[in-house]
Scaffold this motif. Sequence first.
Motif, short mmCIF file in Angstrom:
data_model
loop_
_atom_site.label_atom_id
_atom_site.label_comp_id
_atom_site.label_asym_id
_atom_site.label_seq_id
_atom_site.Cartn_x
_atom_site.Cartn_y
_atom_site.Cartn_z
N ASP A 243 0.83 -1.21 0.00
CA ASP A 243 0.00 0.00 0.00
C ASP A 243 0.86 1.26 0.00
OD1 ASP A 243 -2.50 -1.21 -0.07
OD2 ASP A 243 -2.65 -1.33 2.12
N LEU A 244 1.83 1.31 0.89
CA LEU A 244 2.67 2.50 1.00
C LEU A 244 3.55 2.70 -0.23
CD1 LEU A 244 3.71 2.38 4.76
CD2 LEU A 244 2.03 3.88 3.67
N ILE B 67 -0.43 5.51 0.55
CA ILE B 67 -1.33 5.55 1.70
C ILE B 67 -1.68 4.12 2.11
CG2 ILE B 67 -2.35 7.80 1.17
CD1 ILE B 67 -4.76 6.26 0.00
N LEU B 68 -2.04 3.96 3.38
CA LEU B 68 -2.52 2.65 3.82
C LEU B 68 -3.87 2.41 3.19
CD1 LEU B 68 -1.55 2.59 7.58
CD2 LEU B 68 -0.45 1.42 5.70
N GLY B 69 -4.05 1.24 2.66
CA GLY B 69 -5.28 0.98 1.95
C GLY B 69 -5.72 -0.47 2.01
#
Length: 177
Positions: free
Chosen positions: A75-76, A81-83
């Motif tokens: 994600d990063l 972003i965290l997702g």
Amino acid sequence: MYRLSRLRFLFPLGLFICFFLDGSLSKIFANQFFSYPYLMVSQLVVLWLIFGAFFEEDIQIPLTGFAVAAGICADLYYSGILGLFMFLYPAIVMFARALNCYYTPSFLSHILIFFVSIALLELLNYWAYYLVGVTRVGFAGFLLDTLGPTLALNLVYFILLYWPVHRLYQRALGEQH
């Protein structure tokens, strides 16, 4: 026990290599993987995690923790972003582990479980992106242009890597076959 086996070094190293290769292969073969209208998504990280579920035997690798960490890194790295992947990777690992309990271990049962796991991962990813409006591709377009090529690519990975990885796990677990 995991902490006493050679897999405590081998598994994270393999996961890192797969994470690195996913991005590298996608960059190197971008013209083939991402040529309109087709989209092939390399899922070597998921393949490595699922191989862990198939071959761990009594060692009990902490796959869920590794899957969360790999999901956070994906994600990063890929979106900043965290997702979604920090939830999808562990869910797919738990799903594959659960299915693996119901089948006799064999190449055919493993390829079936992997096929269904990748299809589920891509389907959940598509639905999440569709719900938030990131993608506007219809379901039929997704099936034909993304899911089909992604399954084909990852099944090639599976077929090419199954026996070498299985042998690697056998050696790491100390079995002589």
